[in-house]
Write a protein that holds these residues in place. Structure first.
Motif, PDB file in Angstrom:
ATOM      1  N   PRO A   1       0.828  -1.206   0.000  1.00 39.09           N
ATOM      2  CA  PRO A   1       0.000   0.000   0.000  1.00 39.09           C
ATOM      3  C   PRO A   1       0.864   1.258   0.000  1.00 39.09           C
ATOM      4  O   PRO A   1       1.900   1.321   0.678  1.00 39.09           O
ATOM      5  N   SER A   2       0.447   2.244  -0.806  1.00 37.53           N
ATOM      6  CA  SER A   2       1.135   3.540  -0.929  1.00 37.53           C
ATOM      7  C   SER A   2       2.501   3.425  -1.585  1.00 37.53           C
ATOM      8  O   SER A   2       3.317   4.348  -1.468  1.00 37.53           O
ATOM      9  N   HIS A   3       2.783   2.330  -2.269  1.00 29.93           N
ATOM     10  CA  HIS A   3       4.064   2.158  -2.961  1.00 29.93           C
ATOM     11  C   HIS A   3       3.833   1.901  -4.447  1.00 29.93           C
ATOM     12  O   HIS A   3       2.781   1.422  -4.858  1.00 29.93           O
ATOM     13  N   SER A   4       4.872   2.188  -5.232  1.00 27.54           N
ATOM     14  CA  SER A   4       4.877   1.839  -6.654  1.00 27.54           C
ATOM     15  C   SER A   4       5.739   0.592  -6.857  1.00 27.54           C
ATOM     16  O   SER A   4       6.746   0.416  -6.184  1.00 27.54           O
TER      17      SER A   4
ATOM     18  N   ARG B   1       0.724   1.424  -9.130  1.00 29.95           N
ATOM     19  CA  ARG B   1       0.705   2.231  -7.912  1.00 29.95           C
ATOM     20  C   ARG B   1      -0.414   1.721  -7.023  1.00 29.95           C
ATOM     21  O   ARG B   1      -1.593   1.849  -7.355  1.00 29.95           O
TER      22      ARG B   1
ATOM     23  N   PRO C   1      -2.794   1.847  -3.995  1.00 27.75           N
ATOM     24  CA  PRO C   1      -3.319   2.893  -3.104  1.00 27.75           C
ATOM     25  C   PRO C   1      -3.165   2.509  -1.635  1.00 27.75           C
ATOM     26  O   PRO C   1      -3.039   1.325  -1.295  1.00 27.75           O
ATOM     27  N   HIS C   2      -3.196   3.501  -0.765  1.00 28.08           N
ATOM     28  CA  HIS C   2      -3.030   3.237   0.660  1.00 28.08           C
ATOM     29  C   HIS C   2      -4.213   2.471   1.236  1.00 28.08           C
ATOM     30  O   HIS C   2      -4.114   1.872   2.314  1.00 28.08           O
ATOM     31  N   THR C   3      -5.339   2.469   0.507  1.00 30.18           N
ATOM     32  CA  THR C   3      -6.528   1.765   0.989  1.00 30.18           C
ATOM     33  C   THR C   3      -6.532   0.289   0.629  1.00 30.18           C
ATOM     34  O   THR C   3      -7.445  -0.437   1.031  1.00 30.18           O
TER      35      THR C   3
ATOM     36  N   GLU D   1       2.577  -4.011   4.997  1.00 27.32           N
ATOM     37  CA  GLU D   1       3.872  -3.351   5.095  1.00 27.32           C
ATOM     38  C   GLU D   1       4.432  -3.552   6.488  1.00 27.32           C
ATOM     39  O   GLU D   1       3.911  -3.034   7.472  1.00 27.32           O
TER      40      GLU D   1
END
Length: 1016
Positions: free
Chosen positions: A729-732, A782, A784-786, A819
């Motif tokens: 999450p929140s990473h590429s 990418r 998403p953080h969700t 993570e």
């Protein structure tokens, strides 16, 4: 020549085998699969495949027996044959993921994945990550991803017992600490602690030092393999004729991979190591059963599961009758499964609605009552002019359905989203799923229709208007049925006919005109049914004894006909006559013909090529096979009773209309549950689509035949995926792949699609690739953080030639993982060594090419040359025919240009997914480092990708040290030594000829004896 005097078949296969062994590369693990035993002459060796399948089979049968222990009439043979085709496919997925660890460029040479080079701590951490991922995905019901992770775990775990000194210690039980941190651990020998004595023979007895095998406080060690990491003096090697480190002190090795002394210095302990590896594999399965529960464990391996029931439903206002028919069929199937004692699980149920412009959501459950509630909640509302979003819904259904499913699409509208055709085709072939279209026409152009809105400007359906549906069903081995709303309830009976776990195909063909076909019924088949679509005018059945019956007509002695608009269902009456049946059909327009029967005996297959990178074996080919090139056909017979024997001699490749294209001879071996496949060599893959018929005999000499229905699409273009990272999450994350053009120079279109919308740039791209050329590409996702941990992402890559209908695909399965702190240091591995150091050091140079990568999720951050008198050059990883190599840099520039900082570079290639030029991303292009330069920051470029490094130095500077950091602060020191590289090279020259000659002599002796025996 030594190959003279043999038959053509023997000549082809045995001489090819000799040549392959002669050129065979390194091998550093238990042998990957059954074919490896042939290539290494170790017929009685236990392979990764065998140990994995044996453990899964044992735990499955034990679990089922415990479940049935209250029933006193439990039939073990019936339990075995009733495991279902899905079970064999699931077990094959685990075994394949296990073997892939020896074939993938990202894992095959990394010691952490194989417990090599005393990387015990890192390998143990990797094992525990695989375990956590397996549990996470199983609990999230993402069973395919869980099976892949489990196979990877098994590979590393099994390698520990072959590559370490655990067996030599005299240990009789498994090392629990590997997956249970609370259990006692054994200390690992330090880098400066010698572990082995010299051994100058193939078989190494007692070459481990006393400290490694003493009964009290022993030290753990594993063998060093090949050129990197550099083997310290006195350490044990992996050993065997393919390990180049075996000539460095201490000479010899300790691996127990096989029973052959040529490949395994401790071959005499192979069976002990294999026994412990199998026991450890069983222990993991038992722990997994306890962790996730009985039902999830059985679903993970599709044990006794009937095929998934998957409906894709048009919900516009004209679909009331179709929705009602689907409800009734679903209810009937559910009730039948509840009454059946054959299965303990009801299966998977999936419903995907669509209309215009919407489609979805996916309603998936393993609760039949919940599924019926989904069906009851469907309403036929809205709509209007067609077309509808049918392919979008079908793509969702394919993504979520398990392999070997059968999908039923109910609609009366043509597709609006034709651009998804290639993606849908790729998913159909990847999952070996049948797709059936039930298409209705509404003859009432006006009317109240129960108060619901009808489609405007309706027209009578025609095959041409729905040719895309027909093409997809034909590709999958399914059927497209043109019927009416009046007949849809009767026609929907096909859903019940095809969704039992024991259905096998005896014949599948399509024709544009009148046709005559035959099919064989054997003693293992019951309840035979014929499905014919189209406008049938005449049908004649002829039994093996010559009895005839014409259809349509009065009931006869052979069959009973159920006639509906667009579908003819013919049931053969008992007692079922064994032998060859003839069917003659006359029809108006195109027709499709399918013969199904009930039987546990079936087969699975795949195409494979010889793995020539690092391990001997057959590697499964992804995507469609390449037309006109040789390939291996691998067949696994499933559902055969342990008390039965059958030999399958050949497979026939059948063209689109059932014509015979090619006969593929299979090695003759009995097909027991051992999981050993039959192998056939194809000189050339046909250039037209084909399916397959497997032929053989039972032990009484009765003929057996089974048919695969999906149409294989040969092609001249190929996609090979090089990396498939985990998503955070929140990473590429970046997926690297390469496109190979096996045909003439031409333009291709490349598209990428994912089912969650994570792609940064999903636009289609145009590429030009030269004849026999390739092009490397990448796509970025990418997350998403969700995003929820355990979410499975399906990425479909499709390449299509612009001038011909020539395409191929790659389906990449990705997983979102939680993570957690990254504790895994980066790694570096050697790719190529050049050493020409003479006695006078000032007159020579040495060079080493390496690849640096981060095993954790944070990515590489910086690189420094901490020691060394030479130059370190950084660059991107490039691919050339599937092999990593370092880009050519002019020699005159290697010492003249000093670039300690990265500079932005333009991407001059034509079209690139997410090009760096467009997004301001930096590129590595010949960045050079000298000793004491400050660390170069590469974090903005790498984004999880590996980095190539080439170090070159004069021989008077024999040592170098490279330091790698990742973004989490983990550090790795990579040591290089010119003296060891030189000794390695000289020893290779001195010993390679002798070793290869001995190997060839042994091999040819065996082949000659086999040939004499065959002639007798």
């Amino acid at each position: 020549m030594m190959c003279e005097g043999m038959s053509s078949w023997t000549l082809t296969h045995q001489c090819v085998l000799v040549l392959f062994i002669y050129c065979m590369p390194i091998c550093q693990a238990f042998l990957p699969n059954f074919w490896s035993r042939v290539l290494t002459l170790s017929w009685d060796s236990y392979t990764h495949q065998y140990m994995t399948e044996q453990a899964i089979m044992n735990i499955t049968m034990e679990t089922l027996s415990r479940m049935m222990e209250l029933q006193h009439d439990v039939d073990i043979e019936e339990l075995y044959t009733g495991l279902g085709r899905g079970f064999w496919h699931a077990m094959g997925e685990v075994a394949s993921a296990n073997a892939e660890m020896d074939f993938l460029s990202s894992t095959c040479s990394d010691p952490v994945y194989h417990f090599d080079s005393e990387r015990v701590e890192g390998a143990t951490q990797m094992l525990r990550e695989f375990w956590g991922r397996t549990v996470l995905l199983t609990e999230a019901k993402e069973y395919q991803g869980a099976r892949r992770s489990l196979g990877q775990l098994f590979h590393s775990l099994q390698d520990f017992y072959s590559h370490s000194n655990w067996v030599e210690m005299g240990q009789q039980t498994v090392y629990l600490h590997l997956l249970h941190p609370e259990e006692p651990s054994v200390p690992v020998a330090s880098e400066d602690t010698p572990t082995c004595a010299e051994c100058y023979r193939f078989s190494c007895y007692s070459n481990l030092l006393e400290e490694m095998i003493r009964q009290t406080e022993p030290l753990l060690t594993t063998g060093y393999f090949n050129t990197y990491p550099v083997k310290p003096p006195g350490k044990c090697s992996h050993g065997g004729i393919l390990d180049s480190s075996r000539h460095q002190g201490a000479e010899g090795g300790i691996n127990k991979d096989s029973t052959s002394p040529l490949f395994s210095p401790h071959h005499y302990l192979h069976k002990e190591a294999a026994h412990l590896a199998t026991t450890a594999t069983l222990r993991v399965l038992q722990d997994l059963h306890d962790e996730v529960g009985l039902k999830s464990f059985l679903r993970l391996f599709s044990v006794q599961q009937p095929p998934a029931l998957v409906f894709v439903m048009d919900t516009t206002g004209s679909m009331f009758e179709e929705i009602t028919a689907a409800r009734l069929r679903a209810l009937s199937i559910i009730q039948a499964r509840e009454k059946s004692q054959r299965t303990s699980l009801p299966g998977t149920f999936i419903l995907v609605p669509f209309h215009d412009p919407g489609f979805g959501p996916v309603m998936e459950t393993d609760d039949p009552h919940q599924f019926m509630q989904y069906m009851e909640d469907l309403t036929a509302l809205g709509g209007g002019d067609e077309p509808e979003m049918c392919l979008s819904a079908l793509q969702l259904a394919l993504t979520h359905s398990p392999p070997l499913s059968e999908i039923f699409v109910f609609t009366d509208a043509s597709p609006k989203d034709r651009h998804l055709q290639s993606a849908v085709q790729a998913l159909i072939l990847e999952k070996q799923t049948k797709v059936n279209f039930l298409l209705t026409e509404d003859l009432r152009l006006t009317g109240r229709g129960r108060g619901m809105r009808k489609r405007k400007r309706r027209e009578s359906l025609s095959p041409g208007r729905f040719s895309l549906y027909s093409s997809l069903s034909s590709l999958s081995g399914g059927m497209t049925i043109f019927t009416t709303k009046k007949d849809i309830r009767n026609v929907s009976a096909i859903v019940e006919d095809t969704t039992t776990s024991s259905k096998v195909t005896l014949l599948h063909t399509e024709s544009e005109s009148d046709t005559s076909n035959s099919f064989r019924v054997d003693k293992a088949v019951t309840n035979v049914m014929l499905h014919i679509t189209g406008q049938l005018t005449y049908c004649e059945l002829v039994s093996p004894s010559g009895v005839r019956q014409s259809l349509p007509g009065t009931d006869g002695p052979l069959a009973m006909l159920d006639l509906s608009k667009g579908l003819y269902r013919i049931n053969l009456l008992p007692p079922l006559e064994i032998g060859v049946w003839q069917v003659t059909i006359k029809a108006i327009g195109p027709m499709a013909f399918n013969v199904l029967g009930d039987s546990s005996l079936d087969f699975l297959y795949y195409f494979a090529r010889e793995a020539n990178e690092t391990h001997p074996g057959l590697r499964k080919m992804e995507g469609s096979p390449i037309a006109g090139v040789p390939v291996f056909l691998v067949v696994a017979v499933t559902g055969m009773s342990p008390n039965e024997e059958a030999s399958f001699s050949h497979a026939i490749l059948l063209g689109p209309h059932g014509e015979s294209l090619q006969k593929v001879l299979l090695n003759s071996s009995s097909s027991h549950w051992s999981g050993e496949e039959l192998v056939g060599y194809m000189d050339s893959v046909p250039v037209i689509p084909f399916n397959m018929r497997l032929s053989g005999k039972d032990r009484r000499g009765n003929l057996l035949e089974r048919v695969s229905t999906e149409m294989i699409q040969p092609t001249h273009v190929q996609i090979q995926v090089h990396s498939a990272p985990q998503l955070l999450p929140s990473h590429s994350s970046t997926v690297l792949f390469e496109i190979f053009n096996h045909g003439p120079s031409r333009y291709f279109s490349l598209s990428a699609k994912d089912d969650h919308g994570y792609l940064s740039h999903p636009d289609q791209q145009r590429l030009f690739i030269g004849a026999r050329g390739s092009m490397k590409r990448e796509v970025e996702l990418r997350t998403p953080h969700t995003a929820q941990a355990g979410t499975a992402i399906t990425l479909t890559l499709i390449v299509q030639a612009e001038d011909l209908p020539d395409s191929n695909y790659a389906v990449v399965h990705l997983t979102v993982i939680p993570e957690e702190p990254d504790k895994m240091p980066p790694a570096c591995s050697s790719l190529h060594v050049e050493s020409s150091c003479p006695s006078l050091c000032s007159q020579g140079h040495w060079k080493v090419s390496l690849v640096a990568k981060d095993r954790g999720h944070s990515g590489l951050a910086s690189i420094q040359l901490a020691q060394g008198e030479g130059t370190l050059i950084l660059s991107e990883v490039t691919m050339q025919r599937g092999k990593e190599h370092f880009p050519q840099i002019p020699e005159e520039n290697t010492g003249a240009v000093h670039l300690p900082l990265l500079q932005p570079q333009k991407d001059t290639s034509e079209q690139h997914f997410g090009t760096e030029a467009e997004h301001g991303r930096q590129r590595l292009d010949g960045v050079q480092l000298l000793k004491w330069d400050r660390p170069v920051n590469i974090s903005e470029w790498t984004k999880g990708k590996p980095v190539m490094m080439r170090y070159s130095s004069g021989c008077c500077g024999p040592h170098a040290e490279i330091v790698l950091w990742d973004r989490a602060g983990n550090m790795r020191r990579c040591h290089l030594k010119a003296s060891q590289q030189r000794a390695l090279r000289e020893n290779n020259r001195a010993h390679s000829g002798v070793s290869t000659s001995r190997l060839l002599l042994m091999l040819w002796g065996h082949l000659t004896w086999s040939t004499i025996y065959d002639h007798r």
